[in-house]
Scaffold this motif. Structure first.
Motif, PDB file in Angstrom:
ATOM      1  N   GLN A   1       1.063  -2.377 -54.006  1.00  0.00           N
ATOM      2  CA  GLN A   1       2.494  -2.824 -53.981  1.00  0.00           C
ATOM      3  C   GLN A   1       2.879  -3.012 -52.382  1.00  0.00           C
ATOM      4  N   VAL A   2       3.362  -4.361 -52.322  1.00  0.00           N
ATOM      5  CA  VAL A   2       3.676  -4.899 -50.988  1.00  0.00           C
ATOM      6  C   VAL A   2       5.139  -4.880 -50.847  1.00  0.00           C
ATOM      7  N   ARG A   3       5.694  -4.220 -49.642  1.00  0.00           N
ATOM      8  CA  ARG A   3       7.217  -3.958 -49.768  1.00  0.00           C
ATOM      9  C   ARG A   3       7.651  -5.163 -48.831  1.00  0.00           C
ATOM     10  N   LYS A   4       7.280  -5.840 -47.860  1.00  0.00           N
ATOM     11  CA  LYS A   4       7.812  -6.738 -47.153  1.00  0.00           C
ATOM     12  C   LYS A   4       7.843  -8.200 -47.656  1.00  0.00           C
ATOM     13  N   PRO A   5       8.806  -9.102 -47.868  1.00  0.00           N
ATOM     14  CA  PRO A   5       8.850 -10.418 -48.034  1.00  0.00           C
ATOM     15  C   PRO A   5       7.690 -11.184 -47.134  1.00  0.00           C
ATOM     16  N   LYS A   6       7.137 -12.156 -47.771  1.00  0.00           N
ATOM     17  CA  LYS A   6       5.971 -12.621 -47.117  1.00  0.00           C
ATOM     18  C   LYS A   6       5.954 -14.287 -47.551  1.00  0.00           C
ATOM     19  N   LEU A   7       6.080 -15.331 -46.689  1.00  0.00           N
ATOM     20  CA  LEU A   7       5.910 -16.820 -47.040  1.00  0.00           C
ATOM     21  C   LEU A   7       4.905 -17.218 -45.944  1.00  0.00           C
ATOM     22  N   TYR A   8       4.620 -18.621 -46.249  1.00  0.00           N
ATOM     23  CA  TYR A   8       3.366 -19.142 -45.636  1.00  0.00           C
ATOM     24  C   TYR A   8       3.795 -20.471 -45.066  1.00  0.00           C
TER      25      TYR A   8
ATOM     26  N   SER B   1      10.596 -12.865 -43.793  1.00  0.00           N
ATOM     27  CA  SER B   1       9.242 -13.559 -44.540  1.00  0.00           C
ATOM     28  C   SER B   1       8.260 -13.802 -43.522  1.00  0.00           C
ATOM     29  N   VAL B   2       8.465 -14.109 -42.427  1.00  0.00           N
ATOM     30  CA  VAL B   2       7.346 -14.292 -41.340  1.00  0.00           C
ATOM     31  C   VAL B   2       7.575 -13.258 -40.263  1.00  0.00           C
ATOM     32  N   ASN B   3       7.935 -12.313 -40.388  1.00  0.00           N
ATOM     33  CA  ASN B   3       8.091 -10.974 -39.531  1.00  0.00           C
ATOM     34  C   ASN B   3       8.675 -11.369 -38.188  1.00  0.00           C
ATOM     35  N   ALA B   4       9.549 -12.161 -38.232  1.00  0.00           N
ATOM     36  CA  ALA B   4      10.373 -12.550 -36.769  1.00  0.00           C
ATOM     37  C   ALA B   4      11.341 -11.886 -36.429  1.00  0.00           C
ATOM     38  N   PRO B   5      11.814 -11.483 -35.118  1.00  0.00           N
ATOM     39  CA  PRO B   5      12.884 -10.699 -34.812  1.00  0.00           C
ATOM     40  C   PRO B   5      14.073 -11.122 -35.560  1.00  0.00           C
ATOM     41  N   ILE B   6      15.013 -10.644 -36.015  1.00  0.00           N
ATOM     42  CA  ILE B   6      16.243 -11.222 -36.886  1.00  0.00           C
ATOM     43  C   ILE B   6      17.306  -9.823 -36.370  1.00  0.00           C
ATOM     44  N   ALA B   7      18.672 -10.255 -36.144  1.00  0.00           N
ATOM     45  CA  ALA B   7      19.752  -9.484 -35.980  1.00  0.00           C
ATOM     46  C   ALA B   7      20.678 -10.025 -37.207  1.00  0.00           C
ATOM     47  N   THR B   8      21.048  -9.546 -38.181  1.00  0.00           N
ATOM     48  CA  THR B   8      21.809  -9.626 -39.052  1.00  0.00           C
ATOM     49  C   THR B   8      23.290  -8.889 -39.161  1.00  0.00           C
ATOM     50  N   ILE B   9      24.265  -9.999 -39.169  1.00  0.00           N
ATOM     51  CA  ILE B   9      25.688  -9.594 -38.962  1.00  0.00           C
ATOM     52  C   ILE B   9      26.525  -9.563 -40.173  1.00  0.00           C
ATOM     53  N   PHE B  10      26.892  -8.164 -40.460  1.00  0.00           N
ATOM     54  CA  PHE B  10      27.669  -7.924 -41.797  1.00  0.00           C
ATOM     55  C   PHE B  10      28.858  -8.022 -41.495  1.00  0.00           C
ATOM     56  N   CYS B  11      29.673  -8.843 -42.273  1.00  0.00           N
ATOM     57  CA  CYS B  11      31.136  -8.747 -42.124  1.00  0.00           C
ATOM     58  C   CYS B  11      31.874  -8.284 -43.582  1.00  0.00           C
ATOM     59  N   SER B  12      32.105  -8.966 -44.574  1.00  0.00           N
ATOM     60  CA  SER B  12      32.855  -8.073 -45.793  1.00  0.00           C
ATOM     61  C   SER B  12      31.630  -7.498 -46.465  1.00  0.00           C
TER      62      SER B  12
END
Length: 339
Positions: free
Chosen positions: A151-158, A265-276
């Protein structure tokens, strides 16, 4: 009537983020059974993600925007031409349960919480909201098909080779200020503050969003001074073109929305902002360089729902306002330290 099949049908016709989060199931099935034919049923927008996907045999599209139920009957008729080794339904609505139940397959798998799962499925699993990531919940459905070690846990798109966008000059940062839900969006003036500070630090800024975000984007640019370092991609890119832009950015800032999962999905650096919403719901980013930003004060009414609202239930929207610029720039500083 049918020969033995090696076809799998995956059903996910919800939002783009939900579609991205079943990609680990695609990777896992292929990893275990490379010769299998993996088919997906999704919506018109979701189908864009699987253009020239190396592991997808067929993409079936249910157009829900026009003649929804007529198209539902048509897609059931079309899919009944096939025999599937397994049909896996990731949704909990009656419509997708009907699709699954109508298929020719010995294995029909879904969550116990799916409508009429006891009637339409012969394998049912709990959809657990116990701080599990949605990816792990989805992988539960293939527990009896793919051994855990495959099983592969990370999202992956091409991103196909024919996808190209004229990118902003490097270095650039992507901002995705919009969401389907109002209370998932950090307030616009905080985004403007972040944008201005990024430009002062020497970065170009790419603004991302879909066609549905154009009106909100007009408000953003109305309040923002015209700047040669700002690039507006809102409503101008396909999903794969958006992936291309994200994959070349220093980092992407997003609300708790689809862009988070596209970046993962492309393993790019990401900062996610959670509000509600909150990270424990299970929709956090999964890139190697992932950052979570939450309000800088305790808010007793947060979270106020599993998804979001089009209006703050208390008419205060404290969670969308409670961020400071130092906090927002911290992920970029941490990335710089690792370079």
């Amino acid at each position: 009537m049918f020969n033995k099949s090696n076809k799998y049908l995956l059903i996910q016709t919800a939002s783009i983020g939900d579609v991205v989060l079943i990609s680990p199931v695609i990777e896992s099935i292929h990893n275990y059974e490379p010769q299998s034919d993996i088919c997906i049923l999704t919506n018109t927008r979701g189908a864009e993600l699987f253009h020239k996907h190396p592991f997808i045999k067929d993409v079936f599209v249910w157009n829900k925007k026009k003649n929804k139920y007529k198209n539902l009957l048509k897609i059931i008729k079309d899919l009944r031409k096939y025999k599937f080794k397994a049909v896996i339904n990731f949704q909990r609505h009656l419509s997708t349960a009907l699709i699954m139940g109508s298929m020719h397959s010995d294995k029909k798998i879904t969550f116990k919480q799916s409508t009429f799962s006891w009637l339409f499925a012969n394998e049912r699993f709990e959809h657990e909201w116990n701080k599990k990531h949605e990816v792990d919940r989805n992988l539960t459905l293939i527990r009896n098909i793919v051994p855990e070690e495959y099983q592969v846990r990370k999202p992956k798109l091409y991103i196909p080779d024919d996808i190209h966008v004229d990118l902003p000059p490097s270095p650039y940062v992507c901002l995705s200020p919009y969401s389907l839900w109002y209370t998932k969006q950090m307030v616009v003036w905080r985004w403007i503050d972040l944008c201005e500070n990024l430009i002062k630090l020497g970065y170009n800024v790419a603004i991302l969003g879909g066609n549905e975000d154009v009106k909100k984007n007009n408000l953003f640019f109305k309040k923002f001074k015209i700047n040669d370092h700002l690039y507006d991609f809102v409503g101008k890119l396909s999903l794969l073109e958006t992936l291309y832009v994200i994959s070349n950015a220093i980092i992407t800032y997003s609300n708790d929305s689809a862009i988070t999962h596209l970046a993962s999905s492309v393993n790019a650096p990401i900062a996610t902002i959670f509000c509600s919403t909150v990270p424990s719901f299970g929709f956090t980013p999964l890139s190697d360089n992932s950052f979570i930003i939450e309000p800088n004060i305790e808010i007793l009414c947060r979270p106020c729902g599993m998804h979001g609202h089009q209006k703050c239930p208390k008419d205060l929207f404290i969670c969308g306002n409670s961020f400071i610029i130092e906090q927002l720039l911290e992920p970029l500083k941490k990335l710089s330290l690792h370079e």
